[in-house]
Write an enzyme that holds these catalytic residues in place. Structure first.
Site, PDB file in Angstrom:
ATOM      1  N   ARG A  89       0.837  -1.196   0.000  1.00 20.81           N
ATOM      2  CA  ARG A  89       0.000   0.000   0.000  1.00 20.81           C
ATOM      3  C   ARG A  89       0.875   1.249   0.000  1.00 20.81           C
ATOM      4  O   ARG A  89       1.979   1.241   0.528  1.00 20.81           O
ATOM      5  CB  ARG A  89      -0.888   0.018   1.256  1.00 20.81           C
ATOM      6  CG  ARG A  89      -2.133  -0.840   1.134  1.00 20.81           C
ATOM      7  CD  ARG A  89      -3.007  -0.716   2.363  1.00 20.81           C
ATOM      8  NE  ARG A  89      -2.408  -1.347   3.520  1.00 20.81           N
ATOM      9  CZ  ARG A  89      -1.818  -0.712   4.512  1.00 20.81           C
ATOM     10  NH1 ARG A  89      -1.795   0.605   4.549  1.00 20.81           N
ATOM     11  NH2 ARG A  89      -1.300  -1.387   5.510  1.00 20.81           N
ATOM     12  N   TYR A 236      -1.701  -3.519  -6.785  1.00 15.69           N
ATOM     13  CA  TYR A 236      -1.414  -4.340  -5.620  1.00 15.69           C
ATOM     14  C   TYR A 236      -2.416  -4.209  -4.478  1.00 15.69           C
ATOM     15  O   TYR A 236      -2.739  -3.105  -4.039  1.00 15.69           O
ATOM     16  CB  TYR A 236      -0.017  -4.008  -5.069  1.00 15.69           C
ATOM     17  CG  TYR A 236       0.465  -5.097  -4.149  1.00 15.69           C
ATOM     18  CD1 TYR A 236       0.993  -6.263  -4.674  1.00 15.69           C
ATOM     19  CD2 TYR A 236       0.337  -4.986  -2.770  1.00 15.69           C
ATOM     20  CE1 TYR A 236       1.406  -7.285  -3.850  1.00 15.69           C
ATOM     21  CE2 TYR A 236       0.745  -6.005  -1.929  1.00 15.69           C
ATOM     22  CZ  TYR A 236       1.284  -7.155  -2.478  1.00 15.69           C
ATOM     23  OH  TYR A 236       1.679  -8.172  -1.657  1.00 15.69           O
ATOM     24  N   LYS A 245      -9.563  -2.402   1.948  1.00 16.48           N
ATOM     25  CA  LYS A 245      -9.313  -1.264   2.834  1.00 16.48           C
ATOM     26  C   LYS A 245     -10.115  -0.026   2.401  1.00 16.48           C
ATOM     27  O   LYS A 245     -10.590   0.730   3.243  1.00 16.48           O
ATOM     28  CB  LYS A 245      -7.824  -0.936   2.873  1.00 16.48           C
ATOM     29  CG  LYS A 245      -6.930  -2.117   3.196  1.00 16.48           C
ATOM     30  CD  LYS A 245      -7.205  -2.728   4.538  1.00 16.48           C
ATOM     31  CE  LYS A 245      -6.098  -3.670   4.919  1.00 16.48           C
ATOM     32  NZ  LYS A 245      -6.207  -4.680   5.834  1.00 16.48           N
ATOM     33  N   HIS A 265     -10.631  -2.712  11.658  1.00 21.19           N
ATOM     34  CA  HIS A 265      -9.542  -3.550  11.138  1.00 21.19           C
ATOM     35  C   HIS A 265      -9.312  -4.694  12.126  1.00 21.19           C
ATOM     36  O   HIS A 265      -8.359  -4.691  12.889  1.00 21.19           O
ATOM     37  CB  HIS A 265      -8.291  -2.659  11.014  1.00 21.19           C
ATOM     38  CG  HIS A 265      -7.171  -3.277  10.243  1.00 21.19           C
ATOM     39  ND1 HIS A 265      -5.864  -2.883  10.398  1.00 21.19           N
ATOM     40  CD2 HIS A 265      -7.157  -4.244   9.298  1.00 21.19           C
ATOM     41  CE1 HIS A 265      -5.090  -3.583   9.584  1.00 21.19           C
ATOM     42  NE2 HIS A 265      -5.849  -4.417   8.909  1.00 21.19           N
ATOM     43  N   SER A 287      -1.392  -4.091  10.310  1.00 23.67           N
ATOM     44  CA  SER A 287      -1.093  -5.010   9.210  1.00 23.67           C
ATOM     45  C   SER A 287       0.190  -5.787   9.508  1.00 23.67           C
ATOM     46  O   SER A 287       1.156  -5.227  10.026  1.00 23.67           O
ATOM     47  CB  SER A 287      -0.901  -4.228   7.915  1.00 23.67           C
ATOM     48  OG  SER A 287      -2.078  -3.546   7.590  1.00 23.67           O
ATOM     49  N   ALA A 288       0.169  -7.067   9.152  1.00 25.84           N
ATOM     50  CA  ALA A 288       1.353  -7.927   9.273  1.00 25.84           C
ATOM     51  C   ALA A 288       1.845  -8.097  10.720  1.00 25.84           C
ATOM     52  O   ALA A 288       3.033  -8.133  10.987  1.00 25.84           O
ATOM     53  CB  ALA A 288       2.476  -7.438   8.363  1.00 25.84           C
ATOM     54  N   CYS A 289       0.896  -8.198  11.665  1.00 27.85           N
ATOM     55  CA  CYS A 289       1.243  -8.477  13.067  1.00 27.85           C
ATOM     56  C   CYS A 289       0.633  -9.800  13.533  1.00 27.85           C
ATOM     57  O   CYS A 289       0.468 -10.022  14.729  1.00 27.85           O
ATOM     58  CB  CYS A 289       0.768  -7.365  13.995  1.00 27.85           C
ATOM     59  SG  CYS A 289       1.802  -5.904  13.971  1.00 27.85           S
ATOM     60  N   THR A 292      -3.871 -13.047  10.865  1.00 25.28           N
ATOM     61  CA  THR A 292      -4.303 -14.287  10.210  1.00 25.28           C
ATOM     62  C   THR A 292      -3.944 -15.498  11.081  1.00 25.28           C
ATOM     63  O   THR A 292      -4.714 -16.464  11.161  1.00 25.28           O
ATOM     64  CB  THR A 292      -3.692 -14.387   8.796  1.00 25.28           C
ATOM     65  OG1 THR A 292      -4.063 -13.201   8.077  1.00 25.28           O
ATOM     66  CG2 THR A 292      -4.218 -15.594   8.045  1.00 25.28           C
ATOM     67  N   ASP A 312      -9.369 -10.133   8.895  1.00 26.32           N
ATOM     68  CA  ASP A 312      -8.854  -8.779   8.653  1.00 26.32           C
ATOM     69  C   ASP A 312      -9.831  -7.654   8.990  1.00 26.32           C
ATOM     70  O   ASP A 312      -9.419  -6.628   9.499  1.00 26.32           O
ATOM     71  CB  ASP A 312      -8.418  -8.656   7.183  1.00 26.32           C
ATOM     72  CG  ASP A 312      -7.523  -7.441   6.923  1.00 26.32           C
ATOM     73  OD1 ASP A 312      -6.696  -7.122   7.800  1.00 26.32           O
ATOM     74  OD2 ASP A 312      -7.654  -6.813   5.859  1.00 26.32           O
ATOM     75  N   ASN A 404       6.290  -8.524   1.954  1.00 30.21           N
ATOM     76  CA  ASN A 404       4.838  -8.284   1.929  1.00 30.21           C
ATOM     77  C   ASN A 404       4.140  -9.163   0.885  1.00 30.21           C
ATOM     78  O   ASN A 404       3.054  -8.839   0.417  1.00 30.21           O
ATOM     79  CB  ASN A 404       4.546  -6.802   1.655  1.00 30.21           C
ATOM     80  CG  ASN A 404       3.086  -6.434   1.915  1.00 30.21           C
ATOM     81  OD1 ASN A 404       2.468  -6.938   2.851  1.00 30.21           O
ATOM     82  ND2 ASN A 404       2.516  -5.584   1.069  1.00 30.21           N
ATOM     83  N   ARG A 406       1.964 -12.240  -0.652  1.00 31.35           N
ATOM     84  CA  ARG A 406       0.643 -12.617  -0.136  1.00 31.35           C
ATOM     85  C   ARG A 406       0.092 -13.870  -0.782  1.00 31.35           C
ATOM     86  O   ARG A 406       0.437 -14.202  -1.917  1.00 31.35           O
ATOM     87  CB  ARG A 406      -0.336 -11.469  -0.421  1.00 31.35           C
ATOM     88  CG  ARG A 406       0.042 -10.121   0.200  1.00 31.35           C
ATOM     89  CD  ARG A 406      -0.475 -10.001   1.592  1.00 31.35           C
ATOM     90  NE  ARG A 406       0.040  -8.833   2.299  1.00 31.35           N
ATOM     91  CZ  ARG A 406      -0.545  -8.312   3.371  1.00 31.35           C
ATOM     92  NH1 ARG A 406      -1.658  -8.826   3.841  1.00 31.35           N
ATOM     93  NH2 ARG A 406      -0.010  -7.293   3.998  1.00 31.35           N
TER      94      ARG A 406
HETATM   95  O1  SAT Z   1      -3.826  -3.312   2.566  1.00 27.99           O
HETATM   96  S1  SAT Z   1      -3.583  -4.681   2.132  1.00 27.99           S
HETATM   97  O2  SAT Z   1      -4.831  -5.263   1.735  1.00 27.99           O
HETATM   98  O3  SAT Z   1      -2.632  -4.697   1.024  1.00 27.99           O
HETATM   99  C1  SAT Z   1      -2.961  -5.606   3.417  1.00 27.99           C
HETATM  100  C2  SAT Z   1      -2.824  -4.927   4.721  1.00 27.99           C
HETATM  101  O4  SAT Z   1      -2.129  -3.917   4.817  1.00 27.99           O
HETATM  102  O5  SAT Z   1      -3.401  -5.406   5.718  1.00 27.99           O
HETATM  103 MN    MN Z   2      -5.147  -5.664   7.224  1.00 31.11          MN
END
Ligand code: SAT
Ligand code: MN
Length: 624
Positions: A89, A236, A245, A265, A287-289, A292, A312, A404, A406
């Site tokens: 992003r 992306y 988002k 979120h 994000s990324a913590c 999932t 998410d 990053n 996916r």
């Molecule tokens: O924003 S994305 O969907 O690319 C992924 C994220 O930041 O959680």
């Molecule tokens: Mn996210």
């Protein structure tokens, strides 16, 4: 029939039923499509019906364009490699566009302070930005019209969007991430409102044919006053899959504000205790913590079962029958971070991506599979090509997969998907967790004293930067409610809206609010807590607190922490140092409170609600 049609030149014009022609779209949708065609001048237009046949044609086009390659090791799965400049992003190019600036973002206390809670653009400048980028941008390309539903089609908490895009990759990914197809069109025909989402990957002089984009001019614009999204230059993730988002969080949060609910979120999970008692919780992490991973947790404690509703995004709305907040997952798929995911850390994510999946920017193995950092070693003799198309050597600084990178997989393929994951009225939420990556000072878990204090806990969230956006290094960033990049309106007003949940619905049983930190480290930089499946031990304590067990808490200045011996640590070896994990160092917290105060006062200034300032004052007094 499918075979025969595949042999012919793909014909996106051949609609499956009359519904899928531009001229038969509901008038308001048709007008949006026609305006977009007028502006972007694609060579043809295809209205998506979401069918298998259509997907085959889109995939075939993507293979011809060399955007994706088939992964022979898995069924119906593909690898996409992006332009290396288009991998995350771009928060600095993401704007909320409103008549009044203060509706979109807070005004910092003085002009020398740069705002960090979103970017605003005037509606005039938006027009200019569009005029500079969109005219004729789709020349020679097919425009896909994607009618999609966020949430189960027609459900009382669901919303519809129509995205037009010139990216077949986006069309294929939207089909996994949202609900696309006939029922959505029917719903629109009945006069449902919809969010307009215009997307083009754009064009630039130096772009690569397999991944057209325009990194220098990428821009992501939101018009919350008329529910519109306009995105240019990137193919992306969060920049291009506009249901995610842009709609579910930025536009969603503004609709939620108007209608009295919350767009967050957050992951959603159901947890069944050994006694068969089931409760649902939501959790917000940047994000990324590891959202999932928590959303698909395999319990290390016997007798517990975790089931996934979403990983998410959560839409939370008051339910008059239960007098609780109910949550739906507006999405239909997972767009999860690949690196670090393996059969040990997240077997359910691994199982979810074994078929019908699109992988982006991961390594490619010589036996037609994928590989990334942290995945089990491939078999002897298998070689890996990295995400840049070069032989993978293992040399430092040259990972096989982009940090990053996916996987995009249908949620329905998750082995532990919750039986109610598509319930149109959502699932009742008993607890909300906030969290982040905090190597220092922040205990494994603490509970807020009440809802108002919980709002301060959310507002004070901080975390180490991750690869999900363009930030560099391991800086600890403020990320209130894990929403900093996703607010659709002024964060000061957002806090007031959260506070208003206490009173606006009449009688309500609000979720209890907790803060968790799986990432605390000792003096040698080693993690103090094992994390992953053992996080159930913390969830177990949280659920006992939801049942109001007062014998398991100890009050600290920042909230309740587990009383000594009250976390179930059975069978854990080595036994973690709970004293260190749960300690609340006063000096650290005095600084933390100061930093939160400085942040709120500098960044949000007059829009910070009085209750939040009172909560902050009370925290400081408890610490002194
Ligand atoms: O924003 S994305 O969907 O690319 C992924 C994220 O930041 O959680
Ligand atoms: Mn996210």
């Amino acid at each position: 029939v499918v075979k025969a049609s595949l042999k012919k030149k793909p014909d996106y014009f051949a609609p499956r039923t009359r519904n899928f022609t531009v001229k038969n779209l509901p008038a308001s949708v048709r007008a949006f499509v026609e305006e977009s065609v007028e502006l972007c001048r694609p060579s043809d237009v295809h209205v998506m019906d979401g069918s298998e046949r259509e997907n085959k044609l889109i995939i075939e086009k993507l293979i011809n364009d060399k955007t994706i390659v088939k992964l022979t090791k898995y069924k119906n799965s593909y690898l996409a490699l992006t332009d290396p400049r288009d991998v995350a992003r771009v928060e600095s190019r993401t704007f909320i566009c409103t008549t009044n600036k203060s509706d979109a973002i807070p005004t910092p206390a003085n002009p020398s302070i740069k705002g960090s809670l979103g970017n605003w653009m005037s509606l005039q400048d938006l027009e200019k930005a569009v005029d500079e980028r969109f005219p004729n941008c789709m020349q020679g390309r097919t425009m896909f019209v994607i009618p999609f539903s966020m949430g189960p089609v027609g459900g009382p908490m669901s919303k519809i969007g129509v995205q037009v895009t010139d990216s077949p990759y986006v069309a294929a990914a939207m089909r996994i991430m949202t609900r696309v197809g006939e029922p959505v069109i029917e719903n629109l025909q009945e006069g449902a409102d919809f969010v307009k989402a215009l997307h083009s990957v754009g064009r630039s002089p130096n772009m690569i044919p397999s991944w057209p984009c325009d990194p220098e001019r990428t821009i992501i614009l939101h018009k919350p006053e008329c529910n519109e999204i306009i995105s240019y230059g990137s193919g992306y993730g969060g920049n291009s899959l506009l249901g995610k988002k842009c709609f579910a969080l930025r536009i969603g949060s503004t609709i939620a504000k108007r209608e009295g609910w919350l767009a967050e979120h957050m992951l959603i999970v159901g947890i069944t205790s050994p006694h068969g008692d089931k409760k649902y919780i939501c959790a917000a992490f940047p994000s990324a913590c590891g959202k999932t991973n928590l959303a698909m947790l395999e319990s290390a404690l016997p007798g517990y079962k975790v089931e996934c509703v979403g990983d998410d995004i959560a839409w939370l709305k008051y339910n008059a029958k239960t007098k609780m907040l109910h949550a739906i997952n507006p999405e239909a798929g997972f767009f999860g971070v690949a690196p670090g995911t393996n059969w040990k850390t997240n077997p359910n994510a691994m199982a979810s991506m074994q078929e019908n999946s699109i992988f982006t920017n991961v390594g490619h193995t010589s036996d037609g599979g994928v590989w990334w950092e942290g995945m089990e070693k491939p078999a002897e003799g298998i070689t890996i090509t990295d995400w840049l198309g070069k032989p993978y050597t293992g040399k430092a600084g040259h990972p096989a997969a982009h940090p990053n990178s996916r996987f995009t997989s249908p949620a329905s393929q998750c082995p532990i998907i919750d039986p109610l994951w598509e319930a149109s009225e959502g699932v009742p939420i008993s607890a909300i967790l906030f969290g982040g990556r905090r190597p220092e000072g922040v205990p494994l878990v603490y509970e807020s004293f009440d809802w108002e204090h919980g709002v301060l806990v959310g507002a004070g969230m901080r975390s180490e930067a991750t690869a999900a956006a363009e930030h560099r290094g391991k800086e600890i960033m403020h990320d209130p409610f894990a929403m900093r990049p996703f607010f659709g309106y002024n964060f000061g007003h957002y806090m007031s809206h959260w506070l208003s949940q206490q009173t606006r619905h009449g009688e309500i049983k609000l979720p209890k609010i907790f803060h968790v930190n799986w990432f605390r480290k000792d003096a040698d930089g080693k993690f103090l807590w094992p994390g992953f499946g053992d996080n159930i031990r913390v969830l177990d304590w949280i659920l006992r607190r939801v049942d109001n067990d007062c014998s398991i808490i100890e009050a600290t200045p920042i909230g309740y922490v587990p009383k000594e011996g009250s976390l179930n640590l059975e069978g854990l070896s080595p036994q973690p140092d709970m004293k260190k994990l749960l300690s609340v160092p006063k000096d650290f917290w005095k600084k933390e409170a100061e930093s939160i105060e400085k942040y709120l006062k500098e960044q949000i200034d007059k829009d910070v609600p009085a209750q939040v300032l009172n909560q902050l004052q009370a925290l400081k007094e408890r610490l002194s």
